[in-house]
Structure formats: C-alpha cells, structure tokens
Design an enzyme around this catalytic site. Structure first.
Site, PDB file in Angstrom:
ATOM      1  N   LYS A 174     -29.820  -3.782  -6.034  1.00 36.65           N
ATOM      2  CA  LYS A 174     -29.327  -5.159  -5.921  1.00 36.65           C
ATOM      3  C   LYS A 174     -30.391  -6.046  -5.274  1.00 36.65           C
ATOM      4  O   LYS A 174     -30.646  -7.159  -5.738  1.00 36.65           O
ATOM      5  CB  LYS A 174     -28.019  -5.189  -5.102  1.00 36.65           C
ATOM      6  CG  LYS A 174     -26.842  -4.617  -5.882  1.00 36.65           C
ATOM      7  CD  LYS A 174     -25.615  -4.353  -5.033  1.00 36.65           C
ATOM      8  CE  LYS A 174     -24.546  -3.659  -5.870  1.00 36.65           C
ATOM      9  NZ  LYS A 174     -23.366  -3.235  -5.110  1.00 36.65           N
ATOM     10  N   GLN A 212     -21.494  -3.275   0.980  1.00 38.07           N
ATOM     11  CA  GLN A 212     -21.442  -2.136   0.055  1.00 38.07           C
ATOM     12  C   GLN A 212     -20.304  -1.187   0.445  1.00 38.07           C
ATOM     13  O   GLN A 212     -20.210  -0.760   1.595  1.00 38.07           O
ATOM     14  CB  GLN A 212     -22.793  -1.390   0.073  1.00 38.07           C
ATOM     15  CG  GLN A 212     -22.888  -0.281  -0.942  1.00 38.07           C
ATOM     16  CD  GLN A 212     -22.823  -0.775  -2.396  1.00 38.07           C
ATOM     17  OE1 GLN A 212     -23.468  -1.742  -2.766  1.00 38.07           O
ATOM     18  NE2 GLN A 212     -22.024  -0.107  -3.215  1.00 38.07           N
ATOM     19  N   ASP A 218     -19.054 -10.865  -4.471  1.00 38.48           N
ATOM     20  CA  ASP A 218     -18.507  -9.662  -5.109  1.00 38.48           C
ATOM     21  C   ASP A 218     -17.132  -9.951  -5.717  1.00 38.48           C
ATOM     22  O   ASP A 218     -16.626  -9.180  -6.528  1.00 38.48           O
ATOM     23  CB  ASP A 218     -18.350  -8.545  -4.061  1.00 38.48           C
ATOM     24  CG  ASP A 218     -19.239  -7.350  -4.352  1.00 38.48           C
ATOM     25  OD1 ASP A 218     -19.794  -7.280  -5.469  1.00 38.48           O
ATOM     26  OD2 ASP A 218     -19.355  -6.477  -3.479  1.00 38.48           O
TER      27      ASP A 218
END
Ligand code: NAP
Length: 287
Positions: free
Chosen positions: A56, A100, A123
């Site tokens: 990412k 994460q 997200d």
C-alpha cells in the site's frame, strides 16, 4: 449475442490506467500546494499484514501520494492506538487513515475504526461510511467491492435489471458489494454459509461475485452461460499458489467475462485505496 468463452477482466491493466489518473490528480493538487497523504498503521508482526502495508505504501509513492507507515509493537495498548488516531485525525498533512486488520486480540478493532474521522476513512469501514453507502449518500466505499464495480464498469456492463448473486456477506466485501450492485439497479441475491441451494441461486445469475475464502466454491456447472464472474477470494492451492474461490479453468469456458486470481480484484483493492485517498484530499482542497 452471448459470448461463450470467458474474456479476462485484467485487474493489473485497469489498475495501471486508474493509478495513472490518480497520479495526474495528485500532481494537479500538488501544484496547488497540497500533497495527498495516507497514514498506514500496523500493530504487531503478522507476516501477511506486513506485505499488505508495504504494498500500500509503495503504491502511494509510485502515484505521487505521500504515505507514512507507522509500525507498532503488538504490546501497544488500545489507548495508545486511539491517541495516535486522534493525532492523525488532526494532522492536516494526512487525508486518509488506514489501520491494517487484524489487530491484536486485546484491541477492539471496532472501537479503533470508529475513532477514525469519517472524512479520513479511506478504507470505508467506519459505520458512517457504511451508512452513507446504505442510503446512497457520498462517502468512502470499501476498496474491494469498489474495485469490483470499477471492473464491471471497465467492460461497460449495464447492471440495470440484471440479476447479481453475491456469495459472502462480510461487512468489508459481501454486504457493501450487494449495496453497490443494488445502487446500479441490479436485482441482488446475497448467499452465505446458510444458503440452502447455492447452485440454484448462481444458475439464475447474470453476474456472480464470489467472496468466500474457499477454493472451488463456484464451478462451471453452477454458472449460466454468458454470466460475468468476479472472483474476490484469496486462497492457496495444493501447490501453495494463490487462487480464488472460482474454478477458473472450468468457469472461464462458460462465463462471458471472468476475473483471474492473481491479477484480478487484488490489485484493484489497492488502487481504490489510492482513489479514495485522492478523493479525501480533493474534498479538503475544495472545502
Ligand atoms: P469472511 O469475512 O470470512 O466472509 C466469508 C463469507 O463467505 C461469509 O459471509 C460466509 O457466510 C460465506 N461462506 C462461507 N462458506 C460458504 C459457502 N460454502 N457457501 C456460501 N457462502 C459461504 O471473508 P471476507 O473478508 O469477506 O473475504 C472473502 C474472501 O475474499 C477471502 O478469501 C479473502 O481473503 C478475500 N479478500 C480478497 C481481497 C482482495 O483484495 N482480493 C480483499 C478482501 C478479501 P457466513 O456469513 O454465513 O459465515
């Protein structure tokens, strides 16, 4: 006319195109003195998570976005993590925050996600983002189903009146996927582990999205000729190679379009994270 041999929806090629667009938008914003910034937080040393966060961060840098990777020991407390998120919420150089998952068991992941400012929830996991999707308001869409929608868009597939079957109902893939398909006027069926006759459902589908996490959940005999098949699953085959939920070799003989694994939904997920971060920065710039 129904096409009977599956053509590939190439996630790598589409990602390349979309990332080039992100890079252009980032350059335009930079020219106005704003560099889009993403903060990625990793707690603990889960090996898969380490690979994901590295990818990412690299993708951000390759597209001209600023990214900060914050790695913390698994012993980090929930209070400490919440304090970091609060600081990032108030950092004007950061437009997107990604924590994460999974987090260590002593940290409440839901509480942590809810602590992220919805304006920086790139997200799309915050309840405010889920609610916005539910009611059709602007917000951040979760990257994986958003990427699937972009793949359907790339083949100019008109979902209006089509029957879409989503296999899986997780909060990060199945449920938002179903809502996005619904928003595009598909008739949507959601299947899950309690579905009695999965094959009877999938045989009716014009579009099938498999998001289960089990190999060969979808085989050729379960697919109507000409259907479009999107494979979200990430599994390992007997040789240890990455594979999806779909029996790719069999299903591609029946489907009109199919996404491969690897090289399908996977790269699109990271791409949509860049798109969301870009969008977050542009909203700040426009405010
Ligand atoms: P998840 O939270 O484990 O959800 C799996 C879903 O599949 C559940 O809703 C479950 O039903 C359903 N299911 C399980 N067995 C089934 C069966 N035999 N028939 C029908 N439905 C069944 O997983 P997830 O997070 O949504 O992820 C799904 C897959 O996508 C995983 O392989 C994951 O690694 C992959 N993934 C890939 C990406 C990417 O970027 N490519 C991103 C995210 C996830 P119940 O709700 O009844 O338990």
């Amino acid at each position: 006319m129904t096409q009977t041999t599956g053509r590939l929806i190439d996630g790598n090629a589409l990602s390349k195109q979309l990332r080039a667009e992100v890079a252009q938008r980032a350059a335009a914003l930079k020219a106005r003195g704003i560099t889009p910034g993403l903060a990625v937080i990793l707690v603990g040393d889960n090996p898969a998570s380490q690979v994901y966060v590295r990818n990412k961060v690299k993708a951000c840098e390759d597209s001209g976005l600023h990214s900060v990777l914050e790695k913390y020991d698994a012993a980090m407390t929930e209070t400490q993590l919440l304090a970091r998120i609060d600081a990032l919420n108030n950092d004007p150089g950061i437009h997107g925050i990604l924590v994460q998952l999974p987090l260590p068991a002593h940290i409440d992941a839901h509480k942590v996600i809810e602590a992220i400012s919805p304006a920086k929830d790139v997200d799309g996991f915050h309840v405010a983002s889920a609610g916005a999707l539910m009611v059709g308001q602007p917000g951040f869409w979760p990257c994986t189903p958003y990427g699937c929608m972009k793949m359907l868009e790339s083949i100019h597939y008109d979902l209006k009146g089509k029957h879409a079957v989503v296999i899986g109902r997780s909060n990060i893939v199945g449920k938002p996927m179903a809502l996005m398909l619904l928003q595009k006027n598909a008739t949507v069926t959601i299947c899950h582990s309690g579905t009695k006759d999965l094959k009877a459902m999938t045989l009716q589908a014009d579009v099938i999205v498999a998001a289960v996490g089990k190999r060969n959940v979808l085989t050729a005999d379960m697919v109507k000729p000409g259907a479009v098949v999107i494979d979200v699953g990430m599994n390992r085959n007997d040789e240890g190679k990455l594979c999806g939920d779909v029996d790719f070799e069999g299903v591609k003989q029946v489907a009109s379009w199919i996404t491969p694994v690897p090289g399908g939904v996977g790269p699109m997920t990271i791409t949509m994270l860049l798109v969301n971060t870009m969008e977050a920065a542009e909203r700040v710039a426009a405010a």
